[in-house]
Design a protein around this motif. Sequence first.
Motif, PDB file in Angstrom:
ATOM      1  N   VAL A 324       0.779  -1.220  -0.134  1.00 25.39           N
ATOM      2  CA  VAL A 324      -0.016   0.156  -0.023  1.00 25.39           C
ATOM      3  C   VAL A 324       0.993   1.209  -0.060  1.00 25.39           C
ATOM      4  N   LEU A 325       2.045   1.363   0.823  1.00 21.61           N
ATOM      5  CA  LEU A 325       2.974   2.459   0.787  1.00 21.61           C
ATOM      6  C   LEU A 325       3.513   2.458  -0.558  1.00 21.61           C
ATOM      7  N   GLY A 326       3.494   1.569  -1.271  1.00 25.78           N
ATOM      8  CA  GLY A 326       4.364   1.993  -2.604  1.00 25.78           C
ATOM      9  C   GLY A 326       3.284   2.499  -3.561  1.00 25.78           C
ATOM     10  N   GLU A 327       2.324   2.372  -3.337  1.00 30.77           N
ATOM     11  CA  GLU A 327       1.032   3.315  -4.098  1.00 30.77           C
ATOM     12  C   GLU A 327       0.822   4.471  -3.960  1.00 30.77           C
ATOM     13  N   ILE A 328       1.181   5.117  -2.595  1.00 28.09           N
ATOM     14  CA  ILE A 328       0.939   6.256  -2.195  1.00 28.09           C
ATOM     15  C   ILE A 328       2.113   7.456  -1.995  1.00 28.09           C
ATOM     16  N   GLU A 329       3.256   6.756  -2.054  1.00 26.78           N
ATOM     17  CA  GLU A 329       4.485   7.583  -1.884  1.00 26.78           C
ATOM     18  C   GLU A 329       4.696   8.439  -2.704  1.00 26.78           C
ATOM     19  N   GLY A 330       5.057   9.718  -2.114  1.00 28.72           N
ATOM     20  CA  GLY A 330       5.022  10.895  -2.969  1.00 28.72           C
ATOM     21  C   GLY A 330       3.799  12.078  -2.789  1.00 28.72           C
ATOM     22  N   LEU A 331       2.898  11.506  -2.062  1.00 32.53           N
ATOM     23  CA  LEU A 331       1.714  12.106  -1.951  1.00 32.53           C
ATOM     24  C   LEU A 331       1.455  12.769  -0.511  1.00 32.53           C
ATOM     25  N   PRO A 332       0.388  13.654  -0.427  1.00 25.94           N
ATOM     26  CA  PRO A 332       0.285  14.035   1.065  1.00 25.94           C
ATOM     27  C   PRO A 332      -0.726  12.975   1.650  1.00 25.94           C
ATOM     28  N   VAL A 333      -0.139  12.634   3.000  1.00 25.55           N
ATOM     29  CA  VAL A 333      -0.799  11.471   3.519  1.00 25.55           C
ATOM     30  C   VAL A 333      -0.618  11.657   5.016  1.00 25.55           C
ATOM     31  N   ILE A 334      -1.875  11.246   5.723  1.00 22.40           N
ATOM     32  CA  ILE A 334      -2.134  11.125   7.006  1.00 22.40           C
ATOM     33  C   ILE A 334      -2.144   9.696   7.249  1.00 22.40           C
ATOM     34  N   PHE A 335      -1.195   9.311   8.143  1.00 27.06           N
ATOM     35  CA  PHE A 335      -1.354   7.702   8.528  1.00 27.06           C
ATOM     36  C   PHE A 335      -2.190   7.463   9.839  1.00 27.06           C
ATOM     37  N   VAL A 336      -3.311   6.868   9.412  1.00 32.65           N
ATOM     38  CA  VAL A 336      -4.351   6.630  10.671  1.00 32.65           C
ATOM     39  C   VAL A 336      -4.121   5.426  11.477  1.00 32.65           C
ATOM     40  N   LEU A 337      -3.560   5.415  12.513  1.00 29.02           N
ATOM     41  CA  LEU A 337      -3.237   4.133  13.311  1.00 29.02           C
ATOM     42  C   LEU A 337      -4.584   3.792  13.962  1.00 29.02           C
ATOM     43  N   ASN A 338      -5.143   2.940  13.261  1.00 30.98           N
ATOM     44  CA  ASN A 338      -6.579   2.634  13.788  1.00 30.98           C
ATOM     45  C   ASN A 338      -6.614   1.488  14.853  1.00 30.98           C
ATOM     46  N   LYS A 339      -7.576   1.465  15.607  1.00 34.50           N
ATOM     47  CA  LYS A 339      -7.963   0.344  16.649  1.00 34.50           C
ATOM     48  C   LYS A 339      -7.005   0.725  17.790  1.00 34.50           C
ATOM     49  N   SER A 340      -7.033   1.827  17.964  1.00 36.28           N
ATOM     50  CA  SER A 340      -6.171   2.349  19.466  1.00 36.28           C
ATOM     51  C   SER A 340      -6.907   1.987  20.570  1.00 36.28           C
ATOM     52  N   ASP A 341      -8.174   1.333  20.456  1.00 34.00           N
ATOM     53  CA  ASP A 341      -8.499   0.810  21.623  1.00 34.00           C
ATOM     54  C   ASP A 341      -8.361  -0.493  22.046  1.00 34.00           C
ATOM     55  N   LEU A 342      -7.563  -1.269  21.232  1.00 37.88           N
ATOM     56  CA  LEU A 342      -7.024  -2.488  21.412  1.00 37.88           C
ATOM     57  C   LEU A 342      -5.816  -2.439  21.932  1.00 37.88           C
ATOM     58  N   ASP A 343      -4.940  -3.387  22.506  1.00 42.22           N
ATOM     59  CA  ASP A 343      -3.817  -3.755  22.804  1.00 42.22           C
ATOM     60  C   ASP A 343      -2.935  -3.556  21.646  1.00 42.22           C
ATOM     61  N   PRO A 344      -1.705  -2.572  21.585  1.00 45.49           N
ATOM     62  CA  PRO A 344      -1.278  -2.311  20.264  1.00 45.49           C
ATOM     63  C   PRO A 344       0.078  -3.525  19.986  1.00 45.49           C
ATOM     64  N   ALA A 345       0.129  -3.831  18.583  1.00 43.60           N
ATOM     65  CA  ALA A 345       1.220  -4.820  18.403  1.00 43.60           C
ATOM     66  C   ALA A 345       2.434  -4.044  17.920  1.00 43.60           C
ATOM     67  N   TRP A 346       2.267  -2.833  17.638  1.00 41.89           N
ATOM     68  CA  TRP A 346       3.309  -1.663  17.326  1.00 41.89           C
ATOM     69  C   TRP A 346       2.872  -0.403  17.685  1.00 41.89           C
ATOM     70  N   GLY A 347       3.823   0.551  17.482  1.00 41.82           N
ATOM     71  CA  GLY A 347       3.599   2.024  17.941  1.00 41.82           C
ATOM     72  C   GLY A 347       4.173   2.893  16.547  1.00 41.82           C
ATOM     73  N   GLU A 348       4.196   4.249  16.963  1.00 38.55           N
ATOM     74  CA  GLU A 348       4.748   5.034  16.055  1.00 38.55           C
ATOM     75  C   GLU A 348       6.190   4.870  15.635  1.00 38.55           C
ATOM     76  N   ARG A 349       6.904   4.645  16.627  1.00 40.55           N
ATOM     77  CA  ARG A 349       8.401   4.308  16.749  1.00 40.55           C
ATOM     78  C   ARG A 349       8.630   3.217  15.561  1.00 40.55           C
ATOM     79  N   GLU A 350       7.935   1.953  15.776  1.00 36.94           N
ATOM     80  CA  GLU A 350       8.249   1.005  15.047  1.00 36.94           C
ATOM     81  C   GLU A 350       7.732   1.371  13.639  1.00 36.94           C
TER      82      GLU A 350
END
Length: 468
Positions: A324-350
């Motif tokens: 997906v990242l390869g399709e949108i690179e070079g464009l204005p993007v907001i990365f929406v880290l969804n399902k923040s109400d669940l235990d995270p498998a990773w975070g913004e640093r990762e």
Amino acid sequence: MFYQETIAAIATSSKNGSISILRISGEEACRTVSRIFYNGKGERIDLCSCKTHTIHYGFIKNRQNELLDEVLVLLMRAPRSYTAEDVVEIHCHGGFLIAQTILEELVREGARIAEPGEFTKRAFLNGRLDLSQAEAVMDVIQAESQLTLKNSLTQLRGDVREKINTLREMILEDTAFLEAALDDPEHIPLNDFPETMREHTRILRREVEHLLENSRNGRRIKEGIRTAIVGKPNVGKSSFLNCILRENRAIVTDIPGTTRDTLEEEMLIGSTLLHMIDTAGLRNTGDAIEKIGMDKTREAIRGADLILCILDTSMPLTQEDRDVLGEIEGLPVIFVLNKSDLDPAWGERELMDTLLSGAQFEEREILSFSARTGAGLPELEACIKSLMFRDKVSFNDDIYITNARQKQALADAAESLRQLEQSIEEGVPEDLYSIDLYNAYESLGKIVGETVEDDIIDKIFRDFCMGK
């Protein structure tokens, strides 16, 4: 310019309402209405003898002296009217049948049914409005957000005309000096003129290019921000759309690939209009129908002003996320880290260390979100507005061109000024400057209607609604 024909039209909606308004304009407007307008004693009311900008109570009757309706009639004499002609408005009871019956009676008395936009066209041709103001009239009518309405009203006020006329006056002064000097070189020397012309051209080009840069915000103000929601299948795109729309608009299941087509909705964030496009998830698949959906996703990405890339923080990042990242690179993007109400498998640093490492975007923001609880929605709304309007939109200090025709005229003027600047740099004889000066002057004149062709004018007003 006053027209011989008197025109009439219903100026309000064809749906039933409390009142309907008929508008009549032209040299015979007062006499036409007077022939069907009566007071309570059954006597005709002679509007031709009445003062301008007055309201009169009475009744509309047909030639058989049959009562059609009880009305109020507004009288506005030229040139203090919308069209700069004599204008009469009949305010009758709501309902299409009543208004249509009165309109037919006006036609019998000599009026002609107005063409779409003909009242505003007459206002333009009579000098009441310039073309940028006339086009702003339709923008006001069609405005879908407060931001669009404010911008349209500033243009209707004449801000575009004032700016363009200032630029044209600068060009005209240089052109007049140049022509005078060429005609009388003994008394008006051109020794320092190329340097002066270079500085003036730079100022003009800077002003025109600034208007062109602002037109990007102008289009977003008028048409809304085209926003594509993308991500791998089952990442929560449809749930996200339902959350920000605050209604169950998209089908949500646990089955990957449920969304096979793009789903488009409009919404307001504060005063800003968004065109939201929920897309099919991007992944490798043998399903022919799903592939068609992904082709539409890529088309939506190419046409978007903004990408909302949905990522599932409750599951590890996968190769599908990287695709997906390869399709949108070079464009204005907001990365929406969804399902923040669940235990995270990773975070913004990762995310920064893996998926986004080395990736380049025109603009990029990251924020947490929960489509289930709505957590993060206010922050998302503020982020979208900030990202899309980096320069604060101020209708007091700036002008935002929203019209494609006007934008093209600005681009043509900028090109003429660039060519003029190049000619000066190359030492081209001064008598050739006038060609590019004239072209820039003519191009800017098209914006306000000074140099626009009749067929273009006709096309502009054909897009207006009846009665306007």
